[in-house]
Write a protein that holds these residues in place. Structure first.
Motif, PDB file in Angstrom:
ATOM      1  N   LYS A   1       1.492  11.354 -10.457  1.00  0.00           N
ATOM      2  CA  LYS A   1       0.810  12.645 -10.316  1.00  0.00           C
ATOM      3  C   LYS A   1       1.791  13.808 -10.455  1.00  0.00           C
ATOM      4  O   LYS A   1       1.426  14.872 -10.959  1.00  0.00           O
ATOM      5  CB  LYS A   1       0.105  12.686  -8.959  1.00  0.00           C
TER       6      LYS A   1
ATOM      7  N   MET B   1       1.716   6.290  -7.229  1.00  0.00           N
ATOM      8  CA  MET B   1       0.648   7.197  -7.648  1.00  0.00           C
ATOM      9  C   MET B   1       1.081   8.653  -7.479  1.00  0.00           C
ATOM     10  O   MET B   1       0.809   9.492  -8.347  1.00  0.00           O
ATOM     11  CB  MET B   1      -0.635   6.911  -6.866  1.00  0.00           C
ATOM     12  N   GLN B   2       1.777   8.953  -6.400  1.00  0.00           N
ATOM     13  CA  GLN B   2       2.289  10.313  -6.211  1.00  0.00           C
ATOM     14  C   GLN B   2       3.322  10.663  -7.283  1.00  0.00           C
ATOM     15  O   GLN B   2       3.350  11.794  -7.787  1.00  0.00           O
ATOM     16  CB  GLN B   2       2.891  10.481  -4.805  1.00  0.00           C
TER      17      GLN B   2
ATOM     18  N   TRP C   1      -7.911  -2.856  -1.389  1.00  0.00           N
ATOM     19  CA  TRP C   1      -7.556  -1.545  -0.858  1.00  0.00           C
ATOM     20  C   TRP C   1      -8.000  -0.422  -1.804  1.00  0.00           C
ATOM     21  O   TRP C   1      -8.499   0.611  -1.356  1.00  0.00           O
ATOM     22  CB  TRP C   1      -6.049  -1.496  -0.625  1.00  0.00           C
TER      23      TRP C   1
ATOM     24  N   LEU D   1       0.830  -1.202   0.000  1.00  0.00           N
ATOM     25  CA  LEU D   1       0.000   0.000   0.000  1.00  0.00           C
ATOM     26  C   LEU D   1       0.866   1.253   0.000  1.00  0.00           C
ATOM     27  O   LEU D   1       0.566   2.220  -0.709  1.00  0.00           O
ATOM     28  CB  LEU D   1      -0.953  -0.019   1.193  1.00  0.00           C
ATOM     29  N   ASP D   2       1.961   1.228   0.778  1.00  0.00           N
ATOM     30  CA  ASP D   2       2.898   2.355   0.764  1.00  0.00           C
ATOM     31  C   ASP D   2       3.504   2.529  -0.626  1.00  0.00           C
ATOM     32  O   ASP D   2       3.652   3.649  -1.115  1.00  0.00           O
ATOM     33  CB  ASP D   2       4.015   2.145   1.792  1.00  0.00           C
TER      34      ASP D   2
ATOM     35  N   ASP E   1       0.929   4.092  -2.920  1.00  0.00           N
ATOM     36  CA  ASP E   1       0.879   5.536  -2.679  1.00  0.00           C
ATOM     37  C   ASP E   1       2.056   6.231  -3.363  1.00  0.00           C
ATOM     38  O   ASP E   1       1.882   7.275  -4.005  1.00  0.00           O
ATOM     39  CB  ASP E   1       0.912   5.843  -1.177  1.00  0.00           C
ATOM     40  N   ALA E   2       3.242   5.654  -3.224  1.00  0.00           N
ATOM     41  CA  ALA E   2       4.444   6.266  -3.782  1.00  0.00           C
ATOM     42  C   ALA E   2       4.386   6.353  -5.308  1.00  0.00           C
ATOM     43  O   ALA E   2       4.702   7.403  -5.888  1.00  0.00           O
ATOM     44  CB  ALA E   2       5.687   5.486  -3.346  1.00  0.00           C
TER      45      ALA E   2
END
Length: 192
Positions: free
Chosen positions: A60, A56-57, A158, A49-50, A53-54
């Protein structure tokens, strides 16, 4: 635009493509397997999950994601992500390359119904023997297990709240009735 996520053993890779299937952005977040005993290989699902997030950031930061229409998932197979009734992770995921359940896999493979229903030899890397190992060696965790998901399917849970798998990955669990394209109640019962 579309995002593809590939949850591998050593990293989570992401790609963003446009409608013409040209790559717009890419990102990778490394992952490590933990080997607490010889032949064991585990990962904490929180690290996936981390990593998600990484990446996707990172995507972005390279371009806008406002026109993303869908996310596609691929990833490592056979892992056993054990969840309780509230979908909380009970232990690190036992990965596809973990061999601790060799005894359980051999016992399942000796039962003719496994090959007849799944069309596969039961290997220690498959999911069902890992759960059988847990029943013997981690009975409290086994008793609390309400759901078993493959790594990619936990990531999907998730992302979307949906606990589903697809046929090719499900075939590597030793629980899928390949002919019926459905989970086998007999094989599920034989595991635990």
């Amino acid at each position: 635009m579309y995002i593809g996520l590939d949850l591998g053993t050593s990293g989570l890779k992401a790609v963003l493509i446009n409608d013409a299937q040209s790559i717009v952005a890419e990102a990778t977040a490394p992952l490590e397997a933990v080997r607490p005993e010889p032949g064991w290989s585990e990962q904490a699902p929180a690290t996936w999950l981390d990593a998600a997030d990484a990446v996707m950031q990172s995507l972005k930061s390279q371009t806008s994601l406002s026109s993303v229409k869908a996310i596609g998932l691929s990833g490592q197979m056979h892992g056993a992500t054990l969840l309780d009734a509230n979908d909380n992770v009970l232990r690190p995921c036992i990965l596809w390359n973990d061999t601790r359940s060799a005894v359980e896999a051999a016992a399942m493979d000796a039962d003719p119904q496994f090959r007849a229903i799944t069309g596969n030899i039961v290997f220690p890397g498959f999911t069902a023997p890992k759960l059988a190992w847990g029943k013997t060696h981690e009975p409290d965790i086994f008793a609390a297990t309400a759901r078993v998901l493959l790594p990619k399917d936990y990531l999907r849970l998730w992302l979307t709240g949906d606990a589903v798998s697809e046929m090719s990955d499900a075939a590597g669990t030793s629980w899928l009735d390949v002919g019926k394209r459905d989970w086998s109640d007999d094989l599920l019962s034989a595991t635990g």
